[in-house]
Write an enzyme that holds these catalytic residues in place. Sequence first.
Site, PDB file in Angstrom:
ATOM      1  N   HIS A 117      -6.064  -2.171  -4.711  1.00 34.52           N
ATOM      2  CA  HIS A 117      -5.790  -0.760  -4.879  1.00 34.52           C
ATOM      3  C   HIS A 117      -7.089  -0.063  -5.199  1.00 34.52           C
ATOM      4  CE1 HIS A 117      -4.743  -2.939  -8.553  1.00 34.52           C
ATOM      5  NE2 HIS A 117      -5.446  -1.992  -9.160  1.00 34.52           N
ATOM      6  N   ASP A 135       0.810  -1.220   0.000  1.00 37.72           N
ATOM      7  CA  ASP A 135       0.000   0.000   0.000  1.00 37.72           C
ATOM      8  C   ASP A 135       0.841   1.266   0.000  1.00 37.72           C
ATOM      9  OD1 ASP A 135      -2.376  -1.613   0.202  1.00 37.72           O
ATOM     10  OD2 ASP A 135      -1.737  -2.000   2.250  1.00 37.72           O
TER      11      ASP A 135
HETATM   12  P1  IMP Z   1      -2.546 -13.154   3.035  1.00 37.01           P
HETATM   13  O1  IMP Z   1      -1.645 -12.682   1.963  1.00 37.01           O
HETATM   14  O2  IMP Z   1      -4.003 -12.876   2.748  1.00 37.01           O
HETATM   15  O3  IMP Z   1      -2.301 -14.581   3.435  1.00 37.01           O
HETATM   16  O4  IMP Z   1      -2.235 -12.294   4.355  1.00 37.01           O
HETATM   17  C1  IMP Z   1      -0.979 -12.371   5.019  1.00 37.01           C
HETATM   18  C2  IMP Z   1      -0.530 -11.002   5.516  1.00 37.01           C
HETATM   19  O5  IMP Z   1      -0.180 -10.188   4.395  1.00 37.01           O
HETATM   20  C3  IMP Z   1      -1.611 -10.224   6.278  1.00 37.01           C
HETATM   21  O6  IMP Z   1      -0.977  -9.465   7.291  1.00 37.01           O
HETATM   22  C4  IMP Z   1      -2.185  -9.296   5.215  1.00 37.01           C
HETATM   23  O7  IMP Z   1      -2.774  -8.130   5.787  1.00 37.01           O
HETATM   24  C5  IMP Z   1      -0.932  -8.975   4.420  1.00 37.01           C
HETATM   25  N1  IMP Z   1      -1.230  -8.604   3.006  1.00 37.01           N
HETATM   26  C6  IMP Z   1      -1.525  -9.432   1.992  1.00 37.01           C
HETATM   27  N2  IMP Z   1      -1.683  -8.750   0.847  1.00 37.01           N
HETATM   28  C7  IMP Z   1      -1.479  -7.454   1.139  1.00 37.01           C
HETATM   29  C8  IMP Z   1      -1.478  -6.254   0.344  1.00 37.01           C
HETATM   30  O8  IMP Z   1      -1.712  -6.237  -0.868  1.00 37.01           O
HETATM   31  N3  IMP Z   1      -1.195  -5.088   1.010  1.00 37.01           N
HETATM   32  C9  IMP Z   1      -0.924  -5.067   2.333  1.00 37.01           C
HETATM   33  N4  IMP Z   1      -0.910  -6.167   3.112  1.00 37.01           N
HETATM   34  C10 IMP Z   1      -1.184  -7.349   2.520  1.00 37.01           C
HETATM   35 MG    MG Z   2      -3.285  -2.241  -1.342  1.00 35.16          MG
END
Ligand code: IMP
Ligand code: MG
Length: 336
Positions: A43, A13
Amino acid sequence: MACTIIVGGFFGDEGKGKIVAHIANTDRPAIISRGGVGPNAGHTVNIGEKSYGVRMVPSGFVYPDAELCIGSGVLVDPRVFLKEVDLLGVKGRIFVDRRCGIIEEEHIQRDRGSEHLSKKIGSTGTGCGPANADRVMRISRQAKDVPELQEYITDVPLEINDALIGGESVILEGTQGFGISLYYGTYPFVTSKDTSASQIAADNGVGPTNIDDVIVVFKAFPTRVGEGPFATEMPAQKSHDLGIEEFGTVTHRPRRIGQWDGDMARYSAMVNGCTQAAITGIDRIDSACAGATSYDQLTETARTFLDKAEEDIGAPVTLISTGPDITHIIDLRDIV
Ligand code: IMP
Ligand code: MG
């Protein structure tokens, strides 16, 4: 020929979407192709009055003249993909590699139903972790096996490498951020794959020798959603007093906010092989810089911050975002 990778330097982000859109508008790439994990990325795109959280379509879709691709490393949730294609009207110019891993409804249930993933790690609940696990177990479906995706199927590495040989420009868009890389992030509080520039190249079938530039995007005030260590995190009251509040695009959870982390920026730039850096949110360092479009318009406070950041990163800061609009940017790339 120019192949540029754009990745996030902190915890995601960072504003990659806007940087991709700006570079696309100026460099006019033939292809913008996505790497990264899958629909856990989000996004926000504003079209007229409406705001959409885009998760599968590359954020470069706002540049209308590029072909859009999803690289073979990426997980595709066909339901999310088809909905976004419809919503954004990108049918005819968006393609999916035939080898992309597929997220089934059952993966989402497993992600959300798992105490470990949904509570301890704070996953996004989009099924990415379980889908990547099944992919590694070699029991997943691939995009080519999904009837609804047939008209979108292509060979992304061939498309991209042909464009590069033809002298055209290509942008490879990363998702997530360095700090949640499975390899280099704050394990186990990470996503289910590496997120560094090398991974984004591999996701798209572009060899390391064919990458010309790696632009790492950093946020003046880094943020993190979900659980896990965050060395420079500020107390919520402090970010509130600074007037900074952010919410996740996919999960709508409040984002944790921190101070600039020079050590992390340096390490991230090193592993990513950063050739140039972008810094977003300079208007939060000094509101007098909001909307600035040239370096002369930046205040002393902002310049001091940027000098320090550049020293930490160890590569030139060539793109400075000064506000939410696509035009709120200072592009110094010509004078590098
Ligand atoms: P997962 O990727 O859904 O398994 O989540 C694992 C960790 O990565 C969590 O803390 C999510 O909040 C973080 N996360 C996954 N994708 C994003 C993203 O696109 N932006 C920010 N955090 C992410
Ligand atoms: Mg994002």
